[in-house]
Scaffold this motif. Sequence first.
Motif, PDB file in Angstrom:
ATOM      1  N   GLN A  71       6.405  30.095  67.904  1.00  0.00           N
ATOM      2  CA  GLN A  71       6.174  29.491  69.215  1.00  0.00           C
ATOM      3  C   GLN A  71       7.544  29.103  69.768  1.00  0.00           C
ATOM      4  O   GLN A  71       8.274  28.325  69.149  1.00  0.00           O
ATOM      5  CB  GLN A  71       5.278  28.256  69.095  1.00  0.00           C
ATOM      6  CG  GLN A  71       3.914  28.532  68.474  1.00  0.00           C
ATOM      7  CD  GLN A  71       3.093  29.508  69.308  1.00  0.00           C
ATOM      8  OE1 GLN A  71       2.975  29.366  70.527  1.00  0.00           O
ATOM      9  NE2 GLN A  71       2.519  30.494  68.641  1.00  0.00           N
ATOM     10  N   VAL A  72       7.883  29.654  70.923  1.00  0.00           N
ATOM     11  CA  VAL A  72       9.225  29.462  71.469  1.00  0.00           C
ATOM     12  C   VAL A  72       9.139  29.020  72.930  1.00  0.00           C
ATOM     13  O   VAL A  72       8.377  29.599  73.712  1.00  0.00           O
ATOM     14  CB  VAL A  72      10.063  30.764  71.381  1.00  0.00           C
ATOM     15  CG1 VAL A  72      11.463  30.533  71.902  1.00  0.00           C
ATOM     16  CG2 VAL A  72      10.096  31.285  69.948  1.00  0.00           C
ATOM     17  N   SER A  73       9.916  28.000  73.289  1.00  0.00           N
ATOM     18  CA  SER A  73      10.056  27.570  74.686  1.00  0.00           C
ATOM     19  C   SER A  73      11.450  27.943  75.156  1.00  0.00           C
ATOM     20  O   SER A  73      12.445  27.627  74.488  1.00  0.00           O
ATOM     21  CB  SER A  73       9.846  26.057  74.811  1.00  0.00           C
ATOM     22  OG  SER A  73       8.510  25.718  74.495  1.00  0.00           O
ATOM     23  N   ILE A  74      11.524  28.613  76.307  1.00  0.00           N
ATOM     24  CA  ILE A  74      12.807  29.110  76.800  1.00  0.00           C
ATOM     25  C   ILE A  74      13.110  28.482  78.155  1.00  0.00           C
ATOM     26  O   ILE A  74      12.257  28.466  79.048  1.00  0.00           O
ATOM     27  CB  ILE A  74      12.792  30.652  76.921  1.00  0.00           C
ATOM     28  CG1 ILE A  74      12.396  31.285  75.581  1.00  0.00           C
ATOM     29  CG2 ILE A  74      14.157  31.170  77.360  1.00  0.00           C
ATOM     30  CD1 ILE A  74      12.204  32.793  75.647  1.00  0.00           C
ATOM     31  N   THR A  75      14.313  27.961  78.308  1.00  0.00           N
ATOM     32  CA  THR A  75      14.772  27.406  79.584  1.00  0.00           C
ATOM     33  C   THR A  75      16.163  27.951  79.890  1.00  0.00           C
ATOM     34  O   THR A  75      16.839  28.491  79.010  1.00  0.00           O
ATOM     35  CB  THR A  75      14.830  25.865  79.541  1.00  0.00           C
ATOM     36  OG1 THR A  75      15.747  25.468  78.503  1.00  0.00           O
ATOM     37  CG2 THR A  75      13.465  25.263  79.265  1.00  0.00           C
ATOM     38  N   ARG A  76      16.572  27.773  81.136  1.00  0.00           N
ATOM     39  CA  ARG A  76      17.923  28.186  81.537  1.00  0.00           C
ATOM     40  C   ARG A  76      18.505  27.072  82.401  1.00  0.00           C
ATOM     41  O   ARG A  76      17.882  26.656  83.388  1.00  0.00           O
ATOM     42  CB  ARG A  76      17.866  29.507  82.309  1.00  0.00           C
ATOM     43  CG  ARG A  76      19.220  30.006  82.819  1.00  0.00           C
ATOM     44  CD  ARG A  76      19.089  31.425  83.346  1.00  0.00           C
ATOM     45  NE  ARG A  76      20.321  31.929  83.924  1.00  0.00           N
ATOM     46  CZ  ARG A  76      20.542  33.206  84.229  1.00  0.00           C
ATOM     47  NH1 ARG A  76      19.585  34.095  84.005  1.00  0.00           N
ATOM     48  NH2 ARG A  76      21.678  33.594  84.757  1.00  0.00           N
ATOM     49  N   ASP A  77      19.689  26.597  82.045  1.00  0.00           N
ATOM     50  CA  ASP A  77      20.257  25.478  82.789  1.00  0.00           C
ATOM     51  C   ASP A  77      21.152  25.980  83.922  1.00  0.00           C
ATOM     52  O   ASP A  77      21.340  27.195  84.111  1.00  0.00           O
ATOM     53  CB  ASP A  77      21.003  24.514  81.858  1.00  0.00           C
ATOM     54  CG  ASP A  77      22.220  25.153  81.173  1.00  0.00           C
ATOM     55  OD1 ASP A  77      22.799  26.104  81.741  1.00  0.00           O
ATOM     56  OD2 ASP A  77      22.581  24.709  80.072  1.00  0.00           O
ATOM     57  N   ASN A  78      21.714  25.028  84.665  1.00  0.00           N
ATOM     58  CA  ASN A  78      22.537  25.381  85.827  1.00  0.00           C
ATOM     59  C   ASN A  78      23.904  25.922  85.446  1.00  0.00           C
ATOM     60  O   ASN A  78      24.661  26.346  86.312  1.00  0.00           O
ATOM     61  CB  ASN A  78      22.687  24.161  86.734  1.00  0.00           C
ATOM     62  CG  ASN A  78      21.385  23.816  87.435  1.00  0.00           C
ATOM     63  OD1 ASN A  78      20.731  24.689  88.006  1.00  0.00           O
ATOM     64  ND2 ASN A  78      20.977  22.556  87.383  1.00  0.00           N
ATOM     65  N   GLU A  79      24.214  25.896  84.158  1.00  0.00           N
ATOM     66  CA  GLU A  79      25.470  26.474  83.680  1.00  0.00           C
ATOM     67  C   GLU A  79      25.234  27.848  83.052  1.00  0.00           C
ATOM     68  O   GLU A  79      26.078  28.370  82.329  1.00  0.00           O
ATOM     69  CB  GLU A  79      26.113  25.531  82.665  1.00  0.00           C
ATOM     70  CG  GLU A  79      26.542  24.201  83.283  1.00  0.00           C
ATOM     71  CD  GLU A  79      27.180  23.278  82.256  1.00  0.00           C
ATOM     72  OE1 GLU A  79      27.110  23.607  81.041  1.00  0.00           O
ATOM     73  OE2 GLU A  79      27.735  22.252  82.666  1.00  0.00           O
TER      74      GLU A  79
END
Length: 362
Positions: A71-79
């Motif tokens: 189970q994986v949660s993926i996000t992308r930040d402003n950098e």
Amino acid sequence: MNSLVINSILLNGNEFGFSNGMNFIIGANGSGKTTFFNLIMHVLGLKDIKRTTDFIRVDGIVVNCTIGDLQVSITRDNENKIHFNGGIKIEAKYGSRELQSIYNSLFEPTFDFEEDTFAAQEILESSFISENHLYSDVLLQKTYNKILGVNIDYIKSYKKQINLYKQKISNEDSVHITLKTFINNVEKDLENNSSKDEISSVLRKHYISLYDSIFENRKLLDEALEMYNYVSKIQESTMKERKEVVDKQIKDYNHSLGISREESIYSSGGMNILRKFIPNIARTKKYPDYKYLNTNGFLITDSPFGGLDTNSTNTLRNIILDECKNRRLQYIEFTSFNSGIPSNANIIHLNYKEAIGWLRVN
């Protein structure tokens, strides 16, 4: 190769839940379908959409998914860092080798010979199909080879090393000829010299040593060429065998659509869409009996059937539904048409009235 299933997406307070089968996201023109589609690619690190993210808080988007058993949660930040949490906790910069390596370790694509270290992200990206892609683009052959579990770069690298070794032997041959000429000239010059035999003996020892070295190198080169030809034949045979599996699936789909002579029906109007879309189902669905077919069981599309008639669209969706029922595929389609959608599909409606406003940060 491990499967991908998107379970849910959290976007600025709006949560969208998906089934592991057939899903439709329905919205009128201007409601943000294509933006949503591109945002998923953006968060996964498959695309960069800076103009769109100017009015969207990127770090407010979370893609919750299952990759294999994780189970994986993926996000992308402003950098532009992609963050993986849950069953794995790691991060990498967009476009980096580290990101490619993370996807490879998550999806674990398989190959007959040397592993392809960065294949998974490329295969994942090919699961995202837009209408423009269908009209203007084709799957790159190198990506298709990776889906088939064949690492063409490995055999190319092997050939390059052989060519370098050939050059080395060629240089040794030149030295060998030069030394032989030198020895002959020295022996002529020393015809009446008392040290002739001693000098000749030393020179000939060097000559024999060099000759033996070249002989061994040539044997090694012959063995390398023999191995290269053997591996090349296996790769060609493997590619043909696995391509036949995918081609048979495409043929079965065509049969379900009533296509008997594809060259005539594909050449007319919107039916050209079928020629480009059907292979995508065959190249993404899971093949449980074929370990080395690197398909991830995931297909997501953005308004793919604008040029198709209703009957063809419905039949095509039923083909996809069968694959979803058999758990060989998770399908997500963004569309503005809600007619002909199977009753047991998961349906998400975007906000028609506010159009793309639902994407904005409050």
